[in-house]
Design an enzyme around this catalytic site. Structure first.
Site, PDB file in Angstrom:
ATOM      1  N   LYS A 272     -22.882  20.129  16.300  1.00  0.00           N
ATOM      2  CA  LYS A 272     -23.649  21.371  16.173  1.00  0.00           C
ATOM      3  C   LYS A 272     -24.285  21.688  17.519  1.00  0.00           C
ATOM      4  O   LYS A 272     -24.777  20.791  18.206  1.00  0.00           O
ATOM      5  CB  LYS A 272     -24.737  21.203  15.104  1.00  0.00           C
ATOM      6  CG  LYS A 272     -24.181  21.099  13.693  1.00  0.00           C
ATOM      7  CD  LYS A 272     -23.743  22.458  13.171  1.00  0.00           C
ATOM      8  CE  LYS A 272     -23.245  22.355  11.729  1.00  0.00           C
ATOM      9  NZ  LYS A 272     -22.768  23.666  11.234  1.00  0.00           N
TER      10      LYS A 272
ATOM     11  N   LYS B  13     -17.203  16.764  14.439  1.00  0.00           N
ATOM     12  CA  LYS B  13     -17.818  18.085  14.465  1.00  0.00           C
ATOM     13  C   LYS B  13     -19.223  17.954  15.018  1.00  0.00           C
ATOM     14  O   LYS B  13     -19.992  17.089  14.595  1.00  0.00           O
ATOM     15  CB  LYS B  13     -17.860  18.640  13.039  1.00  0.00           C
ATOM     16  CG  LYS B  13     -18.661  19.915  12.941  1.00  0.00           C
ATOM     17  CD  LYS B  13     -17.934  20.934  12.132  1.00  0.00           C
ATOM     18  CE  LYS B  13     -18.722  22.213  12.041  1.00  0.00           C
ATOM     19  NZ  LYS B  13     -18.339  23.010  10.900  1.00  0.00           N
TER      20      LYS B  13
ATOM     21  N   ASP C 275     -19.806  23.657  16.609  1.00  0.00           N
ATOM     22  CA  ASP C 275     -20.192  24.793  15.755  1.00  0.00           C
ATOM     23  C   ASP C 275     -21.499  25.379  16.276  1.00  0.00           C
ATOM     24  O   ASP C 275     -22.504  24.678  16.375  1.00  0.00           O
ATOM     25  CB  ASP C 275     -20.371  24.296  14.317  1.00  0.00           C
ATOM     26  CG  ASP C 275     -20.531  25.436  13.324  1.00  0.00           C
ATOM     27  OD1 ASP C 275     -20.582  26.604  13.764  1.00  0.00           O
ATOM     28  OD2 ASP C 275     -20.607  25.150  12.110  1.00  0.00           O
TER      29      ASP C 275
ATOM     30  N   GLU D  25     -13.493  19.336   6.820  1.00  0.00           N
ATOM     31  CA  GLU D  25     -14.799  18.690   7.025  1.00  0.00           C
ATOM     32  C   GLU D  25     -15.404  18.349   5.666  1.00  0.00           C
ATOM     33  O   GLU D  25     -16.599  18.536   5.443  1.00  0.00           O
ATOM     34  CB  GLU D  25     -15.726  19.606   7.832  1.00  0.00           C
ATOM     35  CG  GLU D  25     -15.866  21.000   7.228  1.00  0.00           C
ATOM     36  CD  GLU D  25     -16.806  21.923   7.989  1.00  0.00           C
ATOM     37  OE1 GLU D  25     -17.097  21.669   9.166  1.00  0.00           O
ATOM     38  OE2 GLU D  25     -17.254  22.912   7.381  1.00  0.00           O
TER      39      GLU D  25
ATOM     40  N   ASP E 145     -16.259  31.458  10.776  1.00  0.00           N
ATOM     41  CA  ASP E 145     -16.912  30.881   9.600  1.00  0.00           C
ATOM     42  C   ASP E 145     -17.807  31.939   8.944  1.00  0.00           C
ATOM     43  O   ASP E 145     -17.367  32.628   8.016  1.00  0.00           O
ATOM     44  CB  ASP E 145     -17.719  29.626  10.003  1.00  0.00           C
ATOM     45  CG  ASP E 145     -18.380  28.954   8.810  1.00  0.00           C
ATOM     46  OD1 ASP E 145     -18.214  29.429   7.679  1.00  0.00           O
ATOM     47  OD2 ASP E 145     -19.087  27.947   8.996  1.00  0.00           O
TER      48      ASP E 145
ATOM     49  N   GLU F 123     -16.649  26.927  16.721  1.00  0.00           N
ATOM     50  CA  GLU F 123     -16.796  27.618  15.438  1.00  0.00           C
ATOM     51  C   GLU F 123     -17.935  28.628  15.513  1.00  0.00           C
ATOM     52  O   GLU F 123     -19.042  28.301  15.926  1.00  0.00           O
ATOM     53  CB  GLU F 123     -17.062  26.570  14.355  1.00  0.00           C
ATOM     54  CG  GLU F 123     -17.050  27.130  12.950  1.00  0.00           C
ATOM     55  CD  GLU F 123     -17.124  26.017  11.906  1.00  0.00           C
ATOM     56  OE1 GLU F 123     -16.460  24.973  12.075  1.00  0.00           O
ATOM     57  OE2 GLU F 123     -17.855  26.186  10.931  1.00  0.00           O
TER      58      GLU F 123
ATOM     59  N   LYS G  37     -14.034  28.329   2.939  1.00  0.00           N
ATOM     60  CA  LYS G  37     -15.178  27.837   2.144  1.00  0.00           C
ATOM     61  C   LYS G  37     -15.238  28.630   0.843  1.00  0.00           C
ATOM     62  O   LYS G  37     -15.732  29.760   0.842  1.00  0.00           O
ATOM     63  CB  LYS G  37     -16.498  28.053   2.886  1.00  0.00           C
ATOM     64  CG  LYS G  37     -16.768  27.075   4.004  1.00  0.00           C
ATOM     65  CD  LYS G  37     -18.121  27.287   4.651  1.00  0.00           C
ATOM     66  CE  LYS G  37     -18.264  26.306   5.799  1.00  0.00           C
ATOM     67  NZ  LYS G  37     -19.462  26.523   6.605  1.00  0.00           N
TER      68      LYS G  37
HETATM   69 MG   LIG Z   1     -19.828  26.501  10.463  1.00  0.00          MG
END
Ligand SMILES: [Mg+2]
Length: 376
Positions: free
Chosen positions: A169, A167, A198, A327, A249, A224, A273
């Site tokens: 960012k 993953k 993301d 994750e 998300d 994401e 989540k």
């Molecule tokens: Mg996220």
């Protein structure tokens, strides 16, 4: 055994630094703030839950101070002395009396789930309907800031920890560089490991259409939350235009938002989540909407300690089709954990504890130390 009667609820604030800061589109996250919830029943048994905030109300609307105040001032008076018929009934009660405040509701519902499990000798996943898997694949996040550093760390995570998904960012301020870095990483692991990027709401539709063709061409598995949470019409256009996973998300805030996103096809997958959704029951409803709509599932994290991570693992273990894995690497990213036993991954998979309840116990000395530090 008789139904759970809630006799006592205590909250403790813990501040824990990340081993390596994570730069997101909105800024740098250096620590997590945890509100630990302990719930006691009429027989003196204890259940545990965790609410986690990424250093302040930057990612979502809640701060650690707000979570603690909501639990102390509203959830505690609502629940003390009451009998809990089951986890679904408790979730409905919490949702009816406290709007929003998802992390606060999640911590309390998780503590009740743990306690119901401990009282009955059943695991949390059994109470949530039953596990259909005993291990959860875990991605690894790469955040050194350079392609060379990330590839080196990725090779280590691939060989030593067995991770098969990474993953990344992407920052709004340097998307061009981050996209170029992402492409180098995708190419370095092509055929071996998948990559998800993301954006944390950092782009608009123009930026998404500028960057996604290159990322798709390179072989990115999914993007994401590229757009602001509220822009679901544009997210629907991206989902139709590109052949990669568009993962919702921040746009998800509970089952009602999941229904709206699914109805508009404004994502191809949901990142789950419980800390964002308002508890395990709400997250299961979101997973059901995804399954009924043909959307994929990615098991998300708020970078919780082992406690919140294991609670999520029990929940994700009840989901048959975990298309994008998870994750659940929070405990490996923080300087100090609060579990009595070290968090373990075997070949890139988290082994879901067998229970009873969450099958988790606290390192009380560590909790006391971190609580003192948070109060300094
Ligand atoms: Mg996220």
């Amino acid at each position: 055994m008789t139904h759970l009667k809630i006799e006592r609820i205590d909250t403790t604030r813990l501040d824990i630094d990340l081993k390596q800061p994570i730069t997101m589109s909105f800024g740098v996250v250096r620590s997590i703030n945890v509100i630990l919830v302990r719930m006691r029943d009429q027989d003196g048994l204890e259940g545990l839950g965790e609410a986690t905030v990424l250093g302040g109300p930057f990612w979502g609307g809640e701060s650690a101070e707000a979570v603690q105040a909501t639990i102390e001032a509203y959830l505690k008076p609502l629940l003390l002395g009451t009998k809990v018929q089951g986890i679904g009934a408790l979730s409905q009660n919490l949702t009816r009396f406290v709007r929003g405040n998802a992390a606060a509701r999640n911590a309390v519902e998780t503590a009740a789930l743990d306690l119901i499990g401990r009282r009955s000798g059943r695991s949390a996943s059994e109470i949530l309907g039953g596990a259909v898997r005993s291990t959860i694949p875990v991605a690894w996040t790469l955040s050194t800031g350079s392609a060379e550093g990330d590839i080196e760390e990725g090779e280590r995570a691939y060989a030593e920890q067995g991770h098969r998904r990474f993953k990344l960012k992407i920052r709004r301020s340097s998307s061009n560089e981050d996209v170029a870095r992402s492409i180098r990483i995708i190419e370095a692991f092509r055929g071996r490991a998948a990559v998800i990027a993301d954006v944390n709401q950092g782009w608009d539709e123009v930026a998404a259409n500028r960057y996604l063709p290159r990322l798709q061409e390179a072989g990115l598995e999914g993007i994401e939350q590229p757009l602001p949470a509220g822009d679901i019409d544009a997210a629907a256009r991206l989902s139709q235009r590109y052949g990669i996973e568009i993962i919702a998300d921040e746009a998800l805030t509970g089952p009602d938002s999941a229904f709206r996103i699914a109805a508009k096809r404004a994502a191809t997958s949901f990142g789950l989540k419980p800390n964002r959704d308002g508890g395990p029951t709400a997250t299961q409803a979101i997973a059901a909407i995804a399954a009924a709509s043909g959307l994929g599932i990615y098991g998300g994290t708020m970078l919780e300690t082992s406690l919140g991570t294991i609670a999520s693992a029990h929940l994700y273990a009840t989901i048959d089709e975990l298309r994008l894995g998870s994750e659940l690497f929070g405990p490996l990213r923080i300087v100090e954990d609060i579990a009595s036993e070290p968090f373990k991954l075997v070949d890139g998979e988290l082994i879901v504890p067998s229970g009873p309840g969450l099958g988790f116990s606290l390192d009380e000395d560590r909790v006391a130390f971190l609580a003192r530090k948070a109060n300094e």
